[in-house]
Design a protein around this motif. Sequence first.
Motif, PDB file in Angstrom:
ATOM      1  N   THR A   2     -10.246  39.230   1.788  1.00 32.07           N
ATOM      2  CA  THR A   2     -10.267  38.330   0.636  1.00 32.07           C
ATOM      3  C   THR A   2      -9.555  37.025   0.966  1.00 32.07           C
ATOM      4  O   THR A   2      -8.711  36.974   1.876  1.00 32.07           O
ATOM      5  CB  THR A   2      -9.585  38.952  -0.602  1.00 32.07           C
ATOM      6  OG1 THR A   2      -8.235  39.249  -0.279  1.00 32.07           O
ATOM      7  CG2 THR A   2     -10.306  40.214  -1.056  1.00 32.07           C
ATOM      8  N   ALA A  34      -8.378  32.342  -7.762  1.00 31.81           N
ATOM      9  CA  ALA A  34      -8.675  33.784  -7.805  1.00 31.81           C
ATOM     10  C   ALA A  34      -8.947  34.316  -6.406  1.00 31.81           C
ATOM     11  O   ALA A  34      -9.459  33.603  -5.546  1.00 31.81           O
ATOM     12  CB  ALA A  34      -9.894  34.030  -8.692  1.00 31.81           C
ATOM     13  N   GLU A  35      -8.590  35.568  -6.198  1.00 33.52           N
ATOM     14  CA  GLU A  35      -8.913  36.238  -4.940  1.00 33.52           C
ATOM     15  C   GLU A  35     -10.406  36.555  -4.941  1.00 33.52           C
ATOM     16  O   GLU A  35     -10.928  37.091  -5.923  1.00 33.52           O
ATOM     17  CB  GLU A  35      -8.122  37.539  -4.816  1.00 33.52           C
ATOM     18  CG  GLU A  35      -6.638  37.339  -4.602  1.00 33.52           C
ATOM     19  CD  GLU A  35      -6.277  36.971  -3.165  1.00 33.52           C
ATOM     20  OE1 GLU A  35      -6.917  37.492  -2.238  1.00 33.52           O
ATOM     21  OE2 GLU A  35      -5.360  36.155  -2.992  1.00 33.52           O
ATOM     22  N   ARG A  73      -8.070  33.278  -1.229  1.00 39.69           N
ATOM     23  CA  ARG A  73      -7.870  32.610  -2.523  1.00 39.69           C
ATOM     24  C   ARG A  73      -8.902  31.501  -2.632  1.00 39.69           C
ATOM     25  O   ARG A  73      -9.093  30.714  -1.714  1.00 39.69           O
ATOM     26  CB  ARG A  73      -6.464  32.034  -2.610  1.00 39.69           C
ATOM     27  CG  ARG A  73      -5.413  33.080  -2.893  1.00 39.69           C
ATOM     28  CD  ARG A  73      -3.987  32.529  -2.950  1.00 39.69           C
ATOM     29  NE  ARG A  73      -3.856  31.152  -3.350  1.00 39.69           N
ATOM     30  CZ  ARG A  73      -3.552  30.723  -4.588  1.00 39.69           C
ATOM     31  NH1 ARG A  73      -3.336  31.593  -5.539  1.00 39.69           N
ATOM     32  NH2 ARG A  73      -3.439  29.447  -4.856  1.00 39.69           N
TER      33      ARG A  73
END
Length: 157
Positions: A118, A127-128, A120
């Motif tokens: 993941t 949000a991730e 950012r």
Amino acid sequence: MSGTSEKAAAALEAAAEELVEFVNACSEADWLKVVPIENRTVAVMAYHIAALMPTLSSWFDVQEEVPGTVAEQDEANAREAEERAAVTREEVMALIRANTPPAATAIRAVTPEWMSSTVRFRPAGGAEMSVERLVATSELHVSKHLAAVRAAIGDPG
């Protein structure tokens, strides 16, 4: 290369080919119509789709964070609409042909381990997001905008 990355790359290539077919078939009157949801012409939208491929493929090649904000994207889109108001089919076709292969190659390079990681995503408020989702965004960007362009000119595709 994973099965997921191969499918995503093939989906991008298919969407880009659909864009090529659309640009080739688009009438001059339709080329100049404004896409209501985007407030940009069909021509500018076709340019935008093709020009952004390298940027989108760089999003999943980051280590920590995809930079930018929605406001910055909106500003860039407005600037692009102004600067590319007279863009030609030939320019758009050249961009599609130049940008699709490297974007597809970048997608194919994503390993299963990388796909499950993941980053950012600042344009979504930090949000991730999974790399898999960012990879899918490459094709979605083409197909979503192409659908809006088709709707603006009454072309069901």
